[in-house]
Design a protein around this motif. Structure first.
Motif, PDB file in Angstrom:
ATOM      1  N   MET A   1       0.833  -1.208   0.000  1.00  0.00           N
ATOM      2  CA  MET A   1       0.000   0.000   0.000  1.00  0.00           C
ATOM      3  C   MET A   1       0.867   1.258   0.000  1.00  0.00           C
TER       4      MET A   1
ATOM      5  N   GLU B   1      -6.073  12.617   3.623  1.00  0.00           N
ATOM      6  CA  GLU B   1      -5.066  11.617   3.978  1.00  0.00           C
ATOM      7  C   GLU B   1      -3.678  12.094   3.586  1.00  0.00           C
TER       8      GLU B   1
ATOM      9  N   LEU C   1      -4.047   4.844   7.997  1.00  0.00           N
ATOM     10  CA  LEU C   1      -4.887   3.673   8.289  1.00  0.00           C
ATOM     11  C   LEU C   1      -5.547   3.725   9.670  1.00  0.00           C
ATOM     12  N   PRO C   2      -4.813   4.033  10.749  1.00  0.00           N
ATOM     13  CA  PRO C   2      -5.523   4.071  12.042  1.00  0.00           C
ATOM     14  C   PRO C   2      -6.287   5.368  12.266  1.00  0.00           C
TER      15      PRO C   2
ATOM     16  N   GLY D   1     -18.095   9.553   6.271  1.00  0.00           N
ATOM     17  CA  GLY D   1     -18.021   8.138   5.915  1.00  0.00           C
ATOM     18  C   GLY D   1     -17.305   7.836   4.616  1.00  0.00           C
ATOM     19  N   PHE D   2     -16.892   8.868   3.878  1.00  0.00           N
ATOM     20  CA  PHE D   2     -16.164   8.617   2.641  1.00  0.00           C
ATOM     21  C   PHE D   2     -14.698   8.971   2.829  1.00  0.00           C
ATOM     22  N   LEU D   3     -13.852   8.151   2.238  1.00  0.00           N
ATOM     23  CA  LEU D   3     -12.424   8.430   2.320  1.00  0.00           C
ATOM     24  C   LEU D   3     -12.112   9.720   1.580  1.00  0.00           C
TER      25      LEU D   3
ATOM     26  N   SER E   1     -11.734  10.909   7.119  1.00  0.00           N
ATOM     27  CA  SER E   1     -12.862  10.700   6.216  1.00  0.00           C
ATOM     28  C   SER E   1     -13.911  11.785   6.425  1.00  0.00           C
TER      29      SER E   1
ATOM     30  N   LEU F   1      -8.379   6.807   9.945  1.00  0.00           N
ATOM     31  CA  LEU F   1      -9.343   7.006   8.856  1.00  0.00           C
ATOM     32  C   LEU F   1     -10.607   7.702   9.328  1.00  0.00           C
TER      33      LEU F   1
ATOM     34  N   PHE G   1       1.009   7.089   2.051  1.00  0.00           N
ATOM     35  CA  PHE G   1      -0.005   7.897   2.738  1.00  0.00           C
ATOM     36  C   PHE G   1      -1.164   7.037   3.245  1.00  0.00           C
ATOM     37  N   GLN G   2      -1.465   5.934   2.528  1.00  0.00           N
ATOM     38  CA  GLN G   2      -2.553   5.081   3.013  1.00  0.00           C
ATOM     39  C   GLN G   2      -2.133   4.308   4.254  1.00  0.00           C
TER      40      GLN G   2
END
Lengths: 329, 505
Positions: B356, B381, B364-365, B374-376, B371, B367, B359-360
């Motif tokens: 991955m 990020e 990750l912890p 509810g959307f990334l 977000s 998010l 940046f992802q």
């Protein structure tokens, strides 16, 4: 150009274009818009199934029960339609993914709660779901005249040049892309497969993620049950038998790592189209169905070799500092 | 001749290693090390975790090929091209974690790979079983060679491993922490076996942390520190203090950029934390801006304790309170939400999803924070990742490249950045500088210090004494799952910590 070709999806697209133009020299009209639309329509069901399969594979699992799920669900909606022709079509179309999701949930539950390896679970449910289709139908066929015309016609109805079946596939491609790249669940699937331990440490519930992936895969397989039955206007126990392997093959060809965590929606779609083009082209240029299977098989093995090499290369870079410099933004 | 003459120093060693170096990318695991093993004598190899002992064992058993130096057997230079070549040359090893097969019989385990054959090239079962019986009898045990390994106790399995090591014609026996899993009585049995091997004239390399055992069984010693042999000699003439000092070595307190941070009120309080198998009755307090070092040998239960503080495993009893509020942490997401994060020891295995993008991984912890309804949000990020990449001086071509393409030091920065981005109150660092080069180490240390001075409370697990001594405000030592003492900064000394950790009071 060389850089672009390193991108798996673009490379695959180029190969498909080359294949199509190659075939059209042997079979005039192969590259005509109408025939291409036809190939896409033909491949729609595989694309939908492959997207479900991909979601599951991303989480380091596999769903071998998709074709059996399709068969049972297809039989169930066909028999419902035959027995109660007055039921509204919308209800049946909702019923298909609903039943499929339920069957997917059974897979997901066994994997999540009982910690059984996914390949074992779905190998079992593959037989069970197919058996359930047999028990439900008693081995009988549901033929075109038993089903309502609207039930059969919707997917074939052309809208703006493409049948509704193809439009459904396009919508689902967009939906899958959205879910996998824009929702936290999508990120969780990549993380659960990319490194399950790291995912747990990051607060992701990988059991739940896998469960949802199986439910999605099941729901898409169920929807395909209806699409298959209406498209071919017949339902019997053995429909789509062996298709689960086509879905895995499409994913592998599309660069989705069978070990999880790597892959894109575009890859799964192109992998399916690749198989679709071969399947449509070989009879046109006069190659026997037996050779077709061998050719598909060779392509799959080549794709796996290709993937394994690509992954190994990525792994080797970890040990070296200069790896970072090799990649330019 | 019965008179016991001291062995002349000029005696040819059975095995000699001269100037052996082993270089891994970014790390010199062994730096021109020389050792000698003599017939009928036990040489103890002593050193902290990471001193290079296991690397040496791997070279001697033909798993690694050293970059420099030579190995001589009976004065003749040899090169081990494979593990089999080492066995053929007469070197056998009993590994720390015994590598045996549960589903095979005892005799099959002993002779796997070198089973005696019949005239027709088939496996000679009668000979396998009878020879296994003889070998086991020599070890004074009556294990039936035809039963499956899984039916044996841990100690019995260990005996099988020893029998396996002795089933080849070996003159050089390496024992890598053979007593770690054994009780006192079993250790006595093992020592009787070692005495027997000595009488047969075998040269033994005995690796152990435990000084009492070393003094009991060994004649000679070699001390390793940071990949170098820093001392050797006869144990009879060497007091324990001297060996401890060799192990610890230098005075490094000032090398570490530890800034005296203002230490505030207690943030985390742990009372009576216990786990069914890994640790028992651990209590401590962690104050704001404090670095609590957690020292101990491998297997002392440090990582396991930290994992349960972080909710990866659940304690069987105990109470945890953060800022005075009792918390029940059932999962890592509970811990992250409460403000406790854990930077695991093995980056690749626990820390990062290598395929991955950077940046992802970092987001990750976090998010839920980046977000939008509810959307990334890739923009959020990336902004988050950029903030911490700059702060940590992360060197990468772009934040969208896979983490797997980064060097070890930069990967570690991604892991740390990922956890800082969750805005924790307590951060647990498990071996934060393991496997990274010296330059990056200093940067990581500086950064840890900076975090503490900003008011973050830090638990730092480390097996490296200089790091523990240089960085900690207080140190808790663990031994075999128990707390073996809490030391204030003024009381810190290498000797005291090593004594507490090894149980040599």
């Amino acid at each position: 150009m060389a850089r672009l070709l390193k991108n798996r999806e673009i490379l695959l697209l180029v190969i498909i274009v080359i294949m199509v133009s190659g075939f059209s020299t042997r079979a005039p009209g192969f590259a005509s818009p109408a025939n291409l639309a036809n190939i896409f329509n033909d491949t729609s069901i595989l694309i939908i199934l492959a997207l479900g399969q991909m979601t599951v594979i991303l989480t380091k699992s596999i769903d071998l029960s998709v074709a059996a799920n399709l068969s049972f669900t297809g039989m169930a909606v066909a028999m419902t339609n035959a027995a109660y022709p007055d039921l509204p079509l919308a209800l049946l179309i909702l019923m298909a993914p609903g039943i499929g999701a339920l069957l997917g949930a059974i897979n997901g539950f066994l994997v999540w709660a009982l910690q059984i390896p996914p390949i074992v679970v779905t190998l079992g449910t593959l037989t069970i779901y197919r058996g359930m289709a047999f028990v439900l139908s008693g081995g009988a066929w549901v033929n075109a005249h038993q089903m309502a015309p609207s039930f059969l016609n919707i997917p074939r109805m052309p809208v703006a040049g493409l049948p509704i079946l193809a439009w459904i596939a396009i919508l689902i491609v967009i939906g899958a892309w959205f879910v996998l790249t824009r929702l936290p669940f999508g990120r969780a699937t990549y993380a659960s497969g990319g490194n399950p331990t790291a995912a747990i440490y990051a607060g992701i519930n990988i059991g739940w993620t896998r469960f949802v992936a199986f439910v999605l895969s099941g729901a898409l397989a169920g929807l395909c049950g209806y699409l298959w039955v209406s498209r071919y206007a017949v339902a019997y126990v053995d429909i789509a038998i062996g298709s689960e392997l086509d879905t895995v093959a499409a994913c592998v060809i599309g660069g989705i790592s069978i070990a999880g965590g790597i892959g894109t929606v575009a890859g799964a779609v192109l992998g399916s189209l690749f198989l679709g083009v071969i399947k449509n082209a070989l009879p046109v240029i006069g190659i026997s169905p037996f050779a077709q299977m061998a050719i598909s098989g060779i392509v799959i093995v080549l794709a796996v070799v290709f993937n394994a090499r690509a992954e190994k290369k990525a792994g080797r870079i970890i040990l070296r500092d200069r790896g970072a410099k090799e990649v330019s933004a | 001749m019965a008179n016991d003459l001291p062995l002349p120093e000029a005696e040819t060693p059975v095995l000699e290693m001269r100037g052996i170096s082993q270089i891994f990318p970014g790390v010199k695991a062994l730096d021109s090390v020389s050792i000698q093993l003599f017939a009928g004598q036990v040489t103890a190899l002593i050193g902290e975790n990471g001193a290079g002992k296991s690397t040496l064992v791997k070279i001697l058993t033909g798993i690694y090929r050293p970059n420099e130096g030579e190995i001589l057997i009976d004065g003749e230079p040899v090169a081990f091209a494979s593990a089999q070549a080492a066995i053929d040359a007469g070197v056998t090893a009993i590994h720390q974690e015994t590598v045996l097969f549960d589903e095979l019989t005892v005799a099959e385990n002993i002779f796997l790979g070198h089973a005696p054959r019949t005239r027709f090239g088939m496996i000679d079962w009668r000979q396998i079983n009878s020879r296994a019986k003889t070998l086991l009898a020599a070890l004074e045990t009556e294990i039936d060679p035809t039963i499956r390994l899984r039916d044996l106790s841990i100690a019995q399995r260990h005996l099988v491993a020893i029998a396996r090591a002795l089933s080849v014609e070996a003159r050089i026996v390496i024992m890598d922490e053979p007593t770690a899993a054994l009780s006192r009585k079993e250790i006595d049995d093992l020592f009787r076996i070692i005495e027997g091997l000595k009488r047969q004239g075998k040269a033994i390399l005995f690796i152990s942390h435990k000084f009492d055992e070393v003094y009991e069984i060994a004649e000679n010693f070699v001390v390793f520190r940071d990949g170098r042999a820093v001392g050797h000699g006869r144990l009879k003439e060497t007091p324990q203090d001297l060996i401890v000092r060799m192990m610890v070595g230098r005075d490094v307190k000032d090398v570490f950029p530890k800034v005296a941070a203002r230490i505030g009120a207690p943030v985390l309080s742990v009372q009576g934390y216990s786990h069914p198998t890994e640790f028992h009755d651990i209590s401590f307090e962690l104050r704001q801006g404090e670095i609590l070092g957690l020292y101990g040998l491998i297997g002392a239960g440090r990582s396991e304790l930290c994992q349960s503080l972080f909710g990866v495993t659940r304690p069987s009893s105990g109470r945890l309170a953060l800022e005075g509020k009792t918390l029940a942490i059932r999962s890592s997401s509970d811990a992250i939400r409460a403000g406790i994060v854990y930077v695991p020891e093995e980056r690749g295995r626990h820390g990062l999803a290598l395929p991955m993008p950077i940046f992802q991984n970092m987001s990750l912890p976090s998010l839920s924070r980046t977000s939008r309804s509810g959307f990334l949000s890739a923009a959020n990020e990336l902004a988050l990742a950029r903030t911490y990449a700059e702060r940590l001086d992360l060197r990468a071509a772009a934040l969208s490249v896979p983490v797997g393409t980064l060097s070890g030091g930069n990967q570690q920065k991604v892991v740390i950045g990922k956890w800082l981005a969750t805005r924790p109150k307590v951060i647990i660092l498990d071996e934060p500088t393991k496997g990274i080069d010296i330059g990056s180490k200093a940067a990581v240390h500086g950064f840890i210090s900076e975090l503490a001075s900003e008011g973050l409370s830090i638990i730092m697990v480390s097996s490296e004494l200089p790091e523990i001594l240089g960085m900690s405000d207080r140190v808790m030592v663990m031994r075999e799952g128990l707390s073996a003492g809490l030391f204030e900064r003024e009381q810190l000394s290498a000797e005291a910590l090593v004594r507490a950790a090894t149980g040599n009071i």
